[in-house]
Enzyme design. Structure first.
Site, PDB file in Angstrom:
ATOM      1  N   ASN A 194       0.801  -1.217   0.000  1.00 39.17           N
ATOM      2  CA  ASN A 194       0.000   0.000   0.000  1.00 39.17           C
ATOM      3  C   ASN A 194       0.842   1.279   0.000  1.00 39.17           C
ATOM      4  O   ASN A 194       0.290   2.368   0.091  1.00 39.17           O
ATOM      5  CB  ASN A 194      -1.002  -0.029   1.162  1.00 39.17           C
ATOM      6  CG  ASN A 194      -2.049  -1.126   0.931  1.00 39.17           C
ATOM      7  OD1 ASN A 194      -2.164  -1.664  -0.173  1.00 39.17           O
ATOM      8  ND2 ASN A 194      -2.796  -1.475   1.963  1.00 39.17           N
TER       9      ASN A 194
ATOM     10  N   ARG B 249      -7.263  -1.502  -7.371  1.00 38.29           N
ATOM     11  CA  ARG B 249      -7.879  -0.200  -7.100  1.00 38.29           C
ATOM     12  C   ARG B 249      -6.936   0.954  -7.418  1.00 38.29           C
ATOM     13  O   ARG B 249      -7.337   2.104  -7.410  1.00 38.29           O
ATOM     14  CB  ARG B 249      -8.235  -0.086  -5.594  1.00 38.29           C
ATOM     15  CG  ARG B 249      -8.995  -1.213  -5.047  1.00 38.29           C
ATOM     16  CD  ARG B 249     -10.439  -0.987  -4.813  1.00 38.29           C
ATOM     17  NE  ARG B 249     -10.842   0.330  -4.451  1.00 38.29           N
ATOM     18  CZ  ARG B 249     -11.991   0.876  -4.846  1.00 38.29           C
ATOM     19  NH1 ARG B 249     -12.789   0.200  -5.636  1.00 38.29           N
ATOM     20  NH2 ARG B 249     -12.324   2.076  -4.455  1.00 38.29           N
TER      21      ARG B 249
ATOM     22  N   ARG C  57     -16.991  -0.046  -1.892  1.00 40.85           N
ATOM     23  CA  ARG C  57     -15.750   0.626  -2.294  1.00 40.85           C
ATOM     24  C   ARG C  57     -16.002   1.724  -3.335  1.00 40.85           C
ATOM     25  O   ARG C  57     -15.471   1.689  -4.451  1.00 40.85           O
ATOM     26  CB  ARG C  57     -14.702  -0.391  -2.761  1.00 40.85           C
ATOM     27  CG  ARG C  57     -14.472  -1.467  -1.727  1.00 40.85           C
ATOM     28  CD  ARG C  57     -13.217  -2.229  -1.929  1.00 40.85           C
ATOM     29  NE  ARG C  57     -12.042  -1.482  -1.502  1.00 40.85           N
ATOM     30  CZ  ARG C  57     -10.798  -1.941  -1.609  1.00 40.85           C
ATOM     31  NH1 ARG C  57     -10.577  -3.115  -2.135  1.00 40.85           N
ATOM     32  NH2 ARG C  57      -9.776  -1.228  -1.185  1.00 40.85           N
TER      33      ARG C  57
ATOM     34  N   VAL D 285     -14.292   0.017   9.321  1.00 44.09           N
ATOM     35  CA  VAL D 285     -13.776   0.671   8.104  1.00 44.09           C
ATOM     36  C   VAL D 285     -14.545   0.223   6.854  1.00 44.09           C
ATOM     37  O   VAL D 285     -14.941   1.041   6.033  1.00 44.09           O
ATOM     38  CB  VAL D 285     -12.262   0.409   7.953  1.00 44.09           C
ATOM     39  CG1 VAL D 285     -11.713   1.062   6.686  1.00 44.09           C
ATOM     40  CG2 VAL D 285     -11.508   0.921   9.183  1.00 44.09           C
TER      41      VAL D 285
ATOM     42  N   ARG E 223      -1.496 -11.081  -4.607  1.00 43.40           N
ATOM     43  CA  ARG E 223      -1.673  -9.627  -4.808  1.00 43.40           C
ATOM     44  C   ARG E 223      -0.917  -8.842  -3.745  1.00 43.40           C
ATOM     45  O   ARG E 223      -0.493  -7.713  -3.983  1.00 43.40           O
ATOM     46  CB  ARG E 223      -3.164  -9.250  -4.705  1.00 43.40           C
ATOM     47  CG  ARG E 223      -3.963  -9.505  -5.959  1.00 43.40           C
ATOM     48  CD  ARG E 223      -5.302  -8.787  -5.902  1.00 43.40           C
ATOM     49  NE  ARG E 223      -5.127  -7.425  -5.450  1.00 43.40           N
ATOM     50  CZ  ARG E 223      -5.927  -6.806  -4.588  1.00 43.40           C
ATOM     51  NH1 ARG E 223      -6.977  -7.411  -4.102  1.00 43.40           N
ATOM     52  NH2 ARG E 223      -5.686  -5.562  -4.231  1.00 43.40           N
TER      53      ARG E 223
HETATM   54  N1  EPU Z   1     -14.782   5.383   0.893  1.00 43.77           N
HETATM   55  C1  EPU Z   1     -15.883   6.016   0.339  1.00 43.77           C
HETATM   56  N2  EPU Z   1     -15.696   6.776  -0.782  1.00 43.77           N
HETATM   57  C2  EPU Z   1     -14.484   6.910  -1.384  1.00 43.77           C
HETATM   58  C3  EPU Z   1     -13.344   6.248  -0.820  1.00 43.77           C
HETATM   59  C4  EPU Z   1     -13.542   5.494   0.323  1.00 43.77           C
HETATM   60  O1  EPU Z   1     -16.996   5.911   0.873  1.00 43.77           O
HETATM   61  O2  EPU Z   1     -14.376   7.594  -2.405  1.00 43.77           O
HETATM   62  C5  EPU Z   1     -14.967   4.537   2.089  1.00 43.77           C
HETATM   63  C6  EPU Z   1     -14.701   3.057   1.784  1.00 43.77           C
HETATM   64  O3  EPU Z   1     -15.821   2.451   1.210  1.00 43.77           O
HETATM   65  C7  EPU Z   1     -14.356   2.510   3.141  1.00 43.77           C
HETATM   66  C8  EPU Z   1     -13.618   3.686   3.798  1.00 43.77           C
HETATM   67  O4  EPU Z   1     -13.979   4.856   3.057  1.00 43.77           O
HETATM   68  O5  EPU Z   1     -15.501   2.224   3.875  1.00 43.77           O
HETATM   69  C9  EPU Z   1     -12.121   3.538   3.812  1.00 43.77           C
HETATM   70  O6  EPU Z   1     -11.603   3.367   2.509  1.00 43.77           O
HETATM   71  P1  EPU Z   1     -10.158   3.917   2.099  1.00 43.77           P
HETATM   72  O7  EPU Z   1     -10.340   4.871   0.969  1.00 43.77           O
HETATM   73  O8  EPU Z   1      -9.457   4.400   3.314  1.00 43.77           O
HETATM   74  O9  EPU Z   1      -9.453   2.605   1.600  1.00 43.77           O
HETATM   75  P2  EPU Z   1      -8.667   2.363   0.256  1.00 43.77           P
HETATM   76  O10 EPU Z   1      -7.755   3.503  -0.020  1.00 43.77           O
HETATM   77  O11 EPU Z   1      -9.585   1.910  -0.825  1.00 43.77           O
HETATM   78  C10 EPU Z   1      -6.589   1.288   1.402  1.00 43.77           C
HETATM   79  C11 EPU Z   1      -5.877  -0.022   1.259  1.00 43.77           C
HETATM   80  C12 EPU Z   1      -6.692  -1.115   1.912  1.00 43.77           C
HETATM   81  C13 EPU Z   1      -6.882  -0.766   3.383  1.00 43.77           C
HETATM   82  C14 EPU Z   1      -7.553   0.613   3.508  1.00 43.77           C
HETATM   83  C15 EPU Z   1      -7.683   1.073   4.938  1.00 43.77           C
HETATM   84  C16 EPU Z   1      -4.707   0.236  -0.809  1.00 43.77           C
HETATM   85  C17 EPU Z   1      -4.559  -0.173  -2.223  1.00 43.77           C
HETATM   86  N3  EPU Z   1      -5.712  -0.321  -0.151  1.00 43.77           N
HETATM   87  O12 EPU Z   1      -7.808   1.115   0.699  1.00 43.77           O
HETATM   88  O13 EPU Z   1      -5.932  -2.290   1.818  1.00 43.77           O
HETATM   89  O14 EPU Z   1      -7.683  -1.737   3.992  1.00 43.77           O
HETATM   90  O15 EPU Z   1      -6.786   1.588   2.780  1.00 43.77           O
HETATM   91  O16 EPU Z   1      -6.436   1.208   5.531  1.00 43.77           O
HETATM   92  O17 EPU Z   1      -3.925   1.011  -0.282  1.00 43.77           O
HETATM   93  C18 EPU Z   1      -5.543  -4.547   1.476  1.00 43.77           C
HETATM   94  O18 EPU Z   1      -4.342  -4.255   1.470  1.00 43.77           O
HETATM   95  O19 EPU Z   1      -5.972  -5.730   1.511  1.00 43.77           O
HETATM   96  C19 EPU Z   1      -6.534  -3.481   1.477  1.00 43.77           C
HETATM   97  C20 EPU Z   1      -7.820  -3.664   1.217  1.00 43.77           C
END
Ligand code: EPU
Length: 460
Positions: free
Chosen positions: A46, A118, A147, A354, A440
């Site tokens: 990440n 993503r 997501r 989360v 992944r």
């Molecule tokens: N959310 C929204 N709208 C958006 C973006 C996010 O509602 O436009 C919501 C999501 O649905 C969720 C919350 O906000 O409920 C948190 O999502 P976040 O954007 O923080 O997560 P992400 O950036 O999509 C990254 C990691 C995840 C990790 C999360 C939390 C990457 C590629 N993915 O996801 O990692 O769980 O932050 O720390 O960096 C993994 O590695 O298996 C993984 C899923």
């Protein structure tokens, strides 16, 4: 181990998108053996993938060290190459990115790659700066909830981007260029914070981001952007100020270690009553995890070059855990830990705050003999440190319950790793299919299982 094709997973995933089409690999595990030995974790999935996108912003080449050999890195490599960035493996775990010939990519190329990750959404800002437009196809990634990308698109609109939805995906343009903006995220989203950072650094003027995510991987990305010439101030209370600059140069950086992988192997040591030295793991980014690990009954020794995680004997104790944004207990840590909690004497509760659908993996654990009840709307009656969110779910785990072997299909990355651990602790044989997903985010996990003495046959 009697692996039929140990090295066919992960290896050389850096070659453009070669690992994008994940196969239905299968692993047959004979459980009951503790995992004992030493393994190494490299850069965080990440962080490394985002650092690679940042290279697109530069006018000169960048070098990233400790890049993990995982398929998500393969996806981003393929995307960068599709946009004309030359990606070269310069040493073991080291990639160099030359962005001097950035060009518009053919849609079919990026569409084929984007479907399994993503990260492509984070190309928006850099592409708008470099090419004046971006086309983002449907996104992939783990199926752990809706997501949505609304925070990303709202932030990009605030910078002046025009967003059009087409049958191919989302097309963004910036007819008047991108200009600094005042943005307040509805939730401290990791991805949306990265989106703002990667866009604001070259936008005209100042950006103020409120309610930003402050995960260690984000701090490492900010360090990279600073090396490139960006001016970013992290203020108290989740506020980040970014002063746009005219141009950025390439960086040389060693990626922060993968704390999710480290915590996963720690839980594997505890659940299998084993002893694993995780080279590369560092204390500061794992403090919250280490506290819970100790409360459950795990032991650890901090060394300069890593952390030894082990089961010191005795009974495991149940805990109540709430996942949260940093500095809370990460959502990615709960799945492997839950396997260890099936061995604890009493009732544990894990509140997932989360994502709205991150307990799907418990179905397989229940099939294997675990006593887990998932409350889809959380537990209303309990006092909580983290304020309740609409998304909340709670898993109640009652132990100890011995697990027995089963046939399982991996649903997502972290859930899949917890299935591996469950099978390793179970009595008898388990067959786990679709394990390709695990590559992944877990570098060479088949080799690592082998090094730790697991009894399995991998059929790639
Ligand atoms: N959310 C929204 N709208 C958006 C973006 C996010 O509602 O436009 C919501 C999501 O649905 C969720 C919350 O906000 O409920 C948190 O999502 P976040 O954007 O923080 O997560 P992400 O950036 O999509 C990254 C990691 C995840 C990790 C999360 C939390 C990457 C590629 N993915 O996801 O990692 O769980 O932050 O720390 O960096 C993994 O590695 O298996 C993984 C899923």
């Amino acid at each position: 181990m009697n692996s039929l094709a140990v090295n066919s997973l992960n290896t050389d995933a850096h070659k453009a998108g070669e690992r994008v089409g994940l196969r239905s690999d299968k692993i047959v595990i004979n459980g009951g053996k503790p995992l004992i030995g030493r393994i190494k974790v490299r850069g965080a999935k990440n962080l490394a993938t985002k650092a690679m996108v940042a290279a697109l912003l530069a006018e000169s080449p960048s070098t990233l060290r400790d890049v993990p050999d995982i398929s998500d890195v393969g996806v981003v490599t393929g995307m960068l190459e599709a946009y004309g960035v030359s990606v070269t493996k310069t040493a073991e775990g080291e990639l160099t990115f030359d962005p001097s010939n950035v060009l518009a990519a053919h849609f079919s190329k990026i569409d084929a790659l984007a479907g399994s990750s993503r990260i492509p959404i984070l190309f928006c800002g850099p592409l708008l700066h470099r090419l004046g437009e971006a086309l983002i196809p449907d996104l992939g990634g783990c199926r752990i909830g809706d997501r949505p990308i609304d925070f990303h698109l709202d932030a990009l609109r605030a910078f002046g981007a025009v967003v059009d939805k087409s049958y191919e995906g989302i097309r963004l343009t910036a007819p008047n260029g991108l200009v600094g903006a005042d943005i307040e995220l509805p939730y401290p989203s990791v991805g949306a914070t990265e989106q703002v950072l990667l866009t604001a650094v070259l936008a005209k003027g100042v950006t103020e981001l409120k309610n930003a995510a402050i995960e260690p991987e984000i701090m490492d990305l900010i360090a990279i952007l600073q090396k490139m010439g960006a001016i970013i101030n992290v203020e108290p209370n989740r506020v980040i100020f970014i002063e746009g600059v005219e141009k950025l140069e390439g960086y040389t950086h060693r990626a922060l270690f993968d704390r999710n992988e480290a915590a996963s192997w720690a839980s594997a040591a505890l659940a299998t009553e084993g002893d694993i030295f995780v080279e590369g793991a560092m204390q500061a980014e794992l403090m919250n995890f280490l506290n819970i690990f100790r409360k459950v009954g795990g032991a650890f020794d901090i060394h300069e070059d890593g952390i030894r995680f082990y089961h010191p004997g005795g009974e495991l104790t149940p805990v109540v855990v709430e996942t949260d944004v940093h500095p809370g207990f990460m959502t990615d840590w709960q799945q492997p830990l839950i396997v260890a909690l099936t061995k604890a004497h009493g009732v544990s509760v894990v509140h997932e705050t989360v994502y709205e659908n991150r307990f799907g993996f418990t179905d397989a654990l229940i099939e294997m003999g675990a006593d887990i009840v998932v409350h889809k709307d959380g537990l209303e009656s309990v006092t909580r440190r983290v304020p309740r969110r609409r998304l909340e779910q709670a898993a109640v785990i009652t132990g100890p319950t011995p697990l027995h072997g089963a046939d399982i299909r991996v649903p997502d990355l972290r859930g899949g790793f917890s299935h591996l651990i469950a099978a390793l602790t179970a009595e008898g044989q388990s067959t786990i299919s679709n394990v390709g997903i695990i590559s992944r985010g877990y570098e060479h996990f088949i080799d690592k299982l082998d090094a730790l003495g697991a009894d399995f046959v991998y059929e790639g």
